[in-house]
Write an enzyme that holds these catalytic residues in place. Structure first.
Site, PDB file in Angstrom:
ATOM      1  CG  ASP A   1      33.385  38.300  34.958  1.00 57.55           C
ATOM      2  OD1 ASP A   1      34.495  38.842  34.966  1.00 57.55           O
ATOM      3  OD2 ASP A   1      32.645  38.230  35.960  1.00 57.55           O
ATOM      4  CB  ALA A   2      34.532  35.555  37.509  1.00 54.32           C
TER       5      ALA A   2
ATOM      6  CD  GLU B   1      38.145  37.146  35.259  1.00 55.96           C
ATOM      7  OE1 GLU B   1      38.861  37.840  35.996  1.00 55.96           O
ATOM      8  OE2 GLU B   1      36.910  37.279  35.179  1.00 55.96           O
TER       9      GLU B   1
ATOM     10  CG  HIS C   1      48.656  41.632  34.543  1.00 57.45           C
ATOM     11  ND1 HIS C   1      48.519  41.683  35.913  1.00 57.45           N
ATOM     12  CD2 HIS C   1      48.682  42.921  34.128  1.00 57.45           C
ATOM     13  CE1 HIS C   1      48.469  42.949  36.306  1.00 57.45           C
ATOM     14  NE2 HIS C   1      48.566  43.710  35.242  1.00 57.45           N
TER      15      HIS C   1
ATOM     16  CG  HIS D   1      37.964  45.197  33.179  1.00 56.71           C
ATOM     17  ND1 HIS D   1      38.095  44.082  32.376  1.00 56.71           N
ATOM     18  CD2 HIS D   1      37.315  44.780  34.303  1.00 56.71           C
ATOM     19  CE1 HIS D   1      37.542  43.042  32.982  1.00 56.71           C
ATOM     20  NE2 HIS D   1      37.062  43.432  34.149  1.00 56.71           N
TER      21      HIS D   1
END
Length: 588
Positions: A256-257, A289, A311, A377
């Site tokens: 994540d991140a 990510e 996206h 999400h």
């Protein structure tokens, strides 16, 4: 060669004793305190370590007592008794008997990922029961949102504070292993989303006895940055990742991140240690990510990155939304989609709306280096009301974009419920204490100030309170609607596309490369890829409400999929409104 040894936590030894180790450089003394009140001192070993081997076995319930007054859980606890403030429990990582111990995973190019939230689906056992249906759909990997112990009974998982302990509300560690084991028996991979850029605000005691864990000079949205300059800190997170890979036998991790992690060499070290541990005979997939669109890590041990650009541009085309981060895609939107399909990232060093240079050149990377999605999400749950695309987009346009998602050479990711066209919202939810819950509610509502519709404070107050129980229960996927005709039609559509992907594309994906994209008209593009066996894949997409001219398909090209398309018209170079055509031309 990277070290595979583990130093943090309570580790069970072969003789049944347990070695307790806590890095507490600010502590004067550390004791292991048991549930019955008895205490066992740990010896200081230099560089901030307190360690001892004690005659305590699996199942022992314990916590640490620091300087005689501060009681804390083990930050590397493998299981918790009562949330992140309670006692930890010694776990035997070898107790579970694996039924599919010979599983070695699947190649990355076979991945079709299904992201899900374990808590919303009812826990590890309930997720396990859903696996056969996901396999039948055509999914090859499930991705579990973060599992580390978090405060309260419900949470997205990104507020976790004990990353080694699967949250007790989902089930015991054995239930998670059984879920993974069953997935492997069905040929499904399991990925876990891990959060190494911050801890949640409630239940993180590290700063009280290990201040060096954090770099107070560098601030993040979550407080002081984690200090990866410290070897003990690096080891803490590397050992956590090793636990998932070795003890739980997961097939991959989603990081994540990572743009919030300054020390990129730590991430390179992480990849090296994980791949050394997995060995050459096992498939292990590491996905990032990274909002910065950096390419370096994709050349230093990582397989792919979530393609937020892909996206964002598709969402802007499908919904017409232009505020927030969609503002960066509001102009030349079709050209940006063409660049995404041909080169991966849209932003490769260009300036964003805020004047920041973002990204690096990505055209040389294979399409499988990018995970593409229409929903996940973040992109659903970070909306004020958690609307899904089925509630925002015109159905035929969404079907055309879905065909692009599932039949392009990028790795597709689905978000739970997407496959039956769910319109049920997925909201941001927590169960913090009253004070923190109020701060999270107010902070979230203020995040939307820059959106015109939420400029009025009264309207912002209508945004659901993350801490309210109804926000959680209102996000639970209503699987009963899956059987309704409209939802069944969506599922049949997804299954058909995934059958085509597995039969026609997946065997040809290794070695694929984009060879050209072309803007046909506004909201219409044509993209081509040379696949690994030399065949030519072409996708012609028209999201507009009027027909457009497209290049004539080659004489040897087979139309393997089309939606809302008269094939005679297509062979004459006419692309119908809100349609897609996919052709495959075998190599000469």
């Amino acid at each position: 060669m990277f070290p595979l040894t583990r130093s943090h936590g309570a580790l069970l030894e072969e003789d049944g004793t347990t070695r307790f180790a806590l890095w507490a450089p600010d502590a004067g003394s550390v004791e292991v305190e048991l549930a019955d009140g008895s205490r066992h001192p740990l010896r200081a070993h230099g560089e901030g370590w307190y360690c001892s081997r004690l005659p305590l076995g699996a199942g022992t319930v314990y916590r640490y007592l620091i300087d005689g007054h501060l009681r804390v859980p083990d930050p590397a606890s493998r299981a918790q008794e009562d949330g992140p403030h309670g006692f930890s429990r010694v776990v035997d990582p070898k107790a579970y008997r694996w039924r599919h111990a010979d599983w070695r995973g699947r190649p990355w190019h076979e991945a079709v990922i299904y992201e899900l939230h374990v808590g919303l689906l009812g826990g590890f056992d309930r997720v396990e029961a859903l696996l056969p249906g996901l396999k039948e759909l055509g999914v090859t990997a499930i991705e579990l949102m973060p599992l580390g112990e978090f405060p309260g009974a419900r949470n997205w998982g990104y507020d976790g504070v004990l990353p080694f302990a699967p949250d007790s509300s989902y089930g015991p560690p054995e239930a998670l292993k059984r879920l993974i084991d069953s997935a492997h028996g069905l040929g499904l991979m399991v990925f876990i989303d891990v959060v190494y850029n911050h801890f949640g605000p409630d239940g993180n005691y590290l700063g009280q006895y290990a201040g060096a864990f954090f770099n107070r000079e560098r601030k993040t949205p979550w407080g002081p940055a984690i200090d990866f300059r410290q070897v003990q800190v690096r080891d803490f997170f590397c050992e956590n990742a090793l636990m998932w890979v070795l003890d739980y036998r997961v097939d991959g991790l989603r990081f994540d991140a990572v743009h919030a992690i300054t020390e990129k060499d730590f991430l390179v070290e992480m990849a090296g240690r994980l791949r050394a541990a997995a060995g050459k005979g096992r498939h292990l997939h590491l996905v990032l990510e990274n909002e910065d669109n950096d390419v370096d890590l994709l050349e230093k041990g990582y397989d792919a990155q979530w393609n937020d650009d892909g996206h964002n541009v598709l969402h802007a085309l499908l919904t017409g939304e232009r505020e927030g981060y969609y503002a960066d895609f509001a102009t030349e939107t079709t050209s940006k989609l063409a660049r995404c399909l041909g080169e991966g990232f849209v932003y490769q060093g260009e300036s964003t709306r805020r004047g920041h240079l973002r990204g690096q050149s990505s055209a040389h990377l294979p399409p499988t280096a990018f995970v593409l999605f229409l929903q996940n999400h973040d992109q659903v749950g970070n909306r004020a009301f958690g609307e899904r695309l089925a509630s925002l987009a015109e159905p035929d346009e969404l079907k055309a974009a879905t065909a692009l998602l599932l039949l392009s050479p990028m790795i597709p990711l689905l978000f739970m419920g997407e496959e039956w066209g769910s319109r049920q919202p997925f909201l941001f939810f927590t169960s913090h204490n009253e004070e923190l819950g109020r701060a999270v509610r107010d902070g979230r509502r203020n995040e939307f100030r820059e959106f015109a519709v939420f400029a009025d404070e009264q309207i912002r107050r209508s945004i659901p309170d993350p801490n309210a129980l109804g926000t959680f229960t209102g996000s639970i996927p209503d699987c009963a609607t899956c059987t309704e005709p409209g939802q069944q039609a969506w599922r049949v559509y997804y299954r058909r596309l995934l059958e085509l992907r597995h039969a026609q594309l997946v065997p040809r994906l290794p070695g694929s490369q984009a060879i050209g994209t072309r803007v046909l008209e506004e909201k219409a593009v044509s993209a081509s890829w040379r696949l690994g066996d030399g065949s030519l894949l072409r996708i012609d997409l028209n999201l507009a409400s009027a027909p457009v001219r497209a290049p004539l398909p080659h004489d040897g090209a087979r139309v393997i999929f089309s939606n809302r398309m008269d094939l005679d018209d297509y062979r004459q170079g006419l692309l119908a409104p809100r349609s897609v055509a996919v052709t495959l031309e075998d190599s000469a």
